[in-house]
Design a protein around this motif. Structure first.
Motif, mmCIF file in Angstrom:
data_model
loop_
_atom_site.group_PDB
_atom_site.id
_atom_site.type_symbol
_atom_site.label_atom_id
_atom_site.label_comp_id
_atom_site.label_asym_id
_atom_site.label_seq_id
_atom_site.Cartn_x
_atom_site.Cartn_y
_atom_site.Cartn_z
ATOM 1 N N GLU A 92 -59.966 -54.091 -57.197
ATOM 2 C CA GLU A 92 -59.206 -52.899 -57.605
ATOM 3 C C GLU A 92 -60.092 -51.658 -57.541
ATOM 4 O O GLU A 92 -59.654 -50.588 -57.115
ATOM 5 C CB GLU A 92 -58.672 -53.106 -59.024
ATOM 6 C CG GLU A 92 -57.771 -52.005 -59.518
ATOM 7 C CD GLU A 92 -57.230 -52.314 -60.913
ATOM 8 O OE1 GLU A 92 -57.403 -51.450 -61.803
ATOM 9 O OE2 GLU A 92 -56.643 -53.395 -61.091
ATOM 10 N N LEU A 93 -61.353 -51.803 -57.939
ATOM 11 C CA LEU A 93 -62.306 -50.695 -57.869
ATOM 12 C C LEU A 93 -62.538 -50.261 -56.426
ATOM 13 O O LEU A 93 -62.574 -49.060 -56.125
ATOM 14 C CB LEU A 93 -63.628 -51.115 -58.521
ATOM 15 C CG LEU A 93 -64.773 -50.111 -58.468
ATOM 16 C CD1 LEU A 93 -64.432 -48.856 -59.278
ATOM 17 C CD2 LEU A 93 -66.057 -50.758 -58.971
ATOM 18 N N LEU A 94 -62.690 -51.220 -55.523
ATOM 19 C CA LEU A 94 -62.872 -50.884 -54.106
ATOM 20 C C LEU A 94 -61.670 -50.110 -53.571
ATOM 21 O O LEU A 94 -61.830 -49.134 -52.830
ATOM 22 C CB LEU A 94 -63.084 -52.152 -53.275
ATOM 23 C CG LEU A 94 -64.353 -52.951 -53.530
ATOM 24 C CD1 LEU A 94 -64.404 -54.170 -52.629
ATOM 25 C CD2 LEU A 94 -65.594 -52.089 -53.352
ATOM 26 N N ALA A 95 -60.472 -50.545 -53.943
ATOM 27 C CA ALA A 95 -59.253 -49.860 -53.501
ATOM 28 C C ALA A 95 -59.207 -48.442 -54.066
ATOM 29 O O ALA A 95 -58.861 -47.487 -53.351
ATOM 30 C CB ALA A 95 -58.027 -50.664 -53.920
ATOM 31 N N LYS A 96 -59.555 -48.309 -55.331
ATOM 32 C CA LYS A 96 -59.561 -46.988 -55.969
ATOM 33 C C LYS A 96 -60.559 -46.050 -55.286
ATOM 34 O O LYS A 96 -60.285 -44.871 -55.090
ATOM 35 C CB LYS A 96 -59.912 -47.153 -57.456
ATOM 36 C CG LYS A 96 -59.984 -45.882 -58.236
ATOM 37 C CD LYS A 96 -60.365 -46.179 -59.685
ATOM 38 C CE LYS A 96 -60.792 -44.923 -60.394
ATOM 39 N NZ LYS A 96 -61.380 -45.211 -61.708
ATOM 40 N N ARG A 97 -61.703 -46.596 -54.900
ATOM 41 C CA ARG A 97 -62.739 -45.803 -54.218
ATOM 42 C C ARG A 97 -62.396 -45.538 -52.754
ATOM 43 O O ARG A 97 -63.061 -44.730 -52.115
ATOM 44 C CB ARG A 97 -64.088 -46.528 -54.285
ATOM 45 C CG ARG A 97 -64.710 -46.571 -55.650
ATOM 46 C CD ARG A 97 -65.996 -47.367 -55.629
ATOM 47 N NE ARG A 97 -66.665 -47.356 -56.915
ATOM 48 C CZ ARG A 97 -67.703 -48.141 -57.222
ATOM 49 N NH1 ARG A 97 -68.190 -48.984 -56.320
ATOM 50 N NH2 ARG A 97 -68.247 -48.082 -58.404
ATOM 51 N N ARG A 98 -61.415 -46.247 -52.218
ATOM 52 C CA ARG A 98 -61.010 -46.116 -50.817
ATOM 53 C C ARG A 98 -62.205 -46.320 -49.876
ATOM 54 O O ARG A 98 -62.402 -45.580 -48.913
ATOM 55 C CB ARG A 98 -60.331 -44.781 -50.554
ATOM 56 C CG ARG A 98 -59.036 -44.598 -51.339
ATOM 57 C CD ARG A 98 -58.304 -43.306 -51.023
ATOM 58 N NE ARG A 98 -58.395 -42.855 -49.653
ATOM 59 C CZ ARG A 98 -57.611 -43.249 -48.644
ATOM 60 N NH1 ARG A 98 -56.654 -44.111 -48.868
ATOM 61 N NH2 ARG A 98 -57.767 -42.773 -47.433
ATOM 62 N N VAL A 99 -62.972 -47.355 -50.146
ATOM 63 C CA VAL A 99 -64.193 -47.594 -49.382
ATOM 64 C C VAL A 99 -63.925 -47.804 -47.902
ATOM 65 O O VAL A 99 -64.744 -47.421 -47.057
ATOM 66 C CB VAL A 99 -65.010 -48.773 -49.964
ATOM 67 C CG1 VAL A 99 -65.514 -48.445 -51.356
ATOM 68 C CG2 VAL A 99 -64.220 -50.060 -49.961
ATOM 69 N N GLU A 100 -62.791 -48.395 -47.570
ATOM 70 C CA GLU A 100 -62.482 -48.652 -46.157
ATOM 71 C C GLU A 100 -62.335 -47.359 -45.367
ATOM 72 O O GLU A 100 -62.572 -47.337 -44.155
ATOM 73 C CB GLU A 100 -61.223 -49.517 -46.017
ATOM 74 C CG GLU A 100 -59.939 -48.841 -46.430
ATOM 75 C CD GLU A 100 -59.623 -48.924 -47.918
ATOM 76 O OE1 GLU A 100 -58.481 -48.595 -48.280
ATOM 77 O OE2 GLU A 100 -60.486 -49.311 -48.723
ATOM 78 N N SER A 101 -61.969 -46.275 -46.037
ATOM 79 C CA SER A 101 -61.821 -44.977 -45.378
ATOM 80 C C SER A 101 -63.116 -44.177 -45.389
ATOM 81 O O SER A 101 -63.309 -43.298 -44.558
ATOM 82 C CB SER A 101 -60.736 -44.154 -46.081
ATOM 83 O OG SER A 101 -59.513 -44.828 -46.033
ATOM 84 N N ASN A 102 -63.985 -44.484 -46.339
ATOM 85 C CA ASN A 102 -65.202 -43.701 -46.521
ATOM 86 C C ASN A 102 -66.435 -44.292 -45.844
ATOM 87 O O ASN A 102 -67.476 -43.650 -45.804
ATOM 88 C CB ASN A 102 -65.484 -43.520 -48.014
ATOM 89 C CG ASN A 102 -64.356 -42.796 -48.718
ATOM 90 O OD1 ASN A 102 -63.716 -41.919 -48.145
ATOM 91 N ND2 ASN A 102 -64.084 -43.162 -49.947
ATOM 92 N N LEU A 103 -66.325 -45.523 -45.343
ATOM 93 C CA LEU A 103 -67.461 -46.172 -44.684
ATOM 94 C C LEU A 103 -67.199 -46.277 -43.185
ATOM 95 O O LEU A 103 -66.069 -46.479 -42.763
ATOM 96 C CB LEU A 103 -67.673 -47.573 -45.260
ATOM 97 C CG LEU A 103 -68.097 -47.647 -46.720
ATOM 98 C CD1 LEU A 103 -68.071 -49.089 -47.212
ATOM 99 C CD2 LEU A 103 -69.480 -47.045 -46.899
ATOM 100 N N ASP A 104 -68.252 -46.185 -42.412
ATOM 101 C CA ASP A 104 -68.171 -46.312 -40.963
ATOM 102 C C ASP A 104 -68.301 -47.787 -40.596
ATOM 103 O O ASP A 104 -69.324 -48.414 -40.876
ATOM 104 C CB ASP A 104 -69.290 -45.500 -40.315
ATOM 105 C CG ASP A 104 -69.268 -45.528 -38.805
ATOM 106 O OD1 ASP A 104 -68.401 -46.211 -38.207
ATOM 107 O OD2 ASP A 104 -70.125 -44.858 -38.210
ATOM 108 N N ILE A 105 -67.281 -48.343 -39.987
ATOM 109 C CA ILE A 105 -67.292 -49.761 -39.620
ATOM 110 C C ILE A 105 -68.473 -50.107 -38.720
ATOM 111 O O ILE A 105 -69.014 -51.213 -38.792
ATOM 112 C CB ILE A 105 -65.950 -50.182 -38.970
ATOM 113 C CG1 ILE A 105 -65.874 -51.712 -38.848
ATOM 114 C CG2 ILE A 105 -65.753 -49.494 -37.643
ATOM 115 C CD1 ILE A 105 -64.526 -52.240 -38.397
#
Length: 146
Positions: A92-105
């Motif tokens: 839930e924390l990862l989703a809240k932080r939107r890490v998938e949008s903020n990190l470069d794959i």
């Protein structure tokens, strides 16, 4: 895109760096909350940066956005949260932080996510890798080194 995970606990420096070498890791992605006062001297942030460069020609990157919150980790360690509750709160924390949008794959290609837990079964690094993989259309091929 190949990405690995590793924990340093119960590993000698020889075993730890050997596993990274065998996996052809180019970037160590540190997802720990506390990375400066670990028991294994080779696993401290400053030492890792040096050893990775000298031994493997690899880079060190700190990814604090994938670390759990301090209170969450303390509650889990104190057994106020069981594994399933901790895992749910962390995802839930990862989703809240939107890490998938903020990190470069691309950072994860031949990267290795580092935490302290010996095995990935009850570690947030596995949860983070799986979370990112579902958000990035299963483009990550995850291997756990232990």
């Amino acid at each position: 895109m190949e990405v690995a995970t590793i924990g340093f606990t119960n590993k000698s420096a020889e075993r730890f760096f050997g596993l990274l070498r065998e996996a052809n890791v180019r970037t160590l992605l540190d997802v720990r909350l506390n990375n400066i006062s670990q028991l294994a001297g080779f696993a401290k942030k400053a030492d890792l940066r040096f050893f990775l460069s000298e031994l493997l020609g690899a880079q060190y990157v700190e990814l604090r956005e994938l670390a759990p919150e301090k209170d969450m980790l303390k509650r889990y360690q104190a057994k106020d949260l069981d594994w399933d509750q901790y895992a749910d709160a962390y995802v839930e924390l990862l989703a809240k932080r939107r890490v998938e949008s903020n990190l470069d794959i691309d950072l994860f290609d031949h990267g290795c996510m580092l935490c302290s837990e010996d095995k990935p079964h009850h570690c947030h690094r596995r949860l983070a890798a799986e979370y990112l993989n579902t958000r990035w259309d299963n483009r990550l091929k995850i291997a756990h080194l232990f």
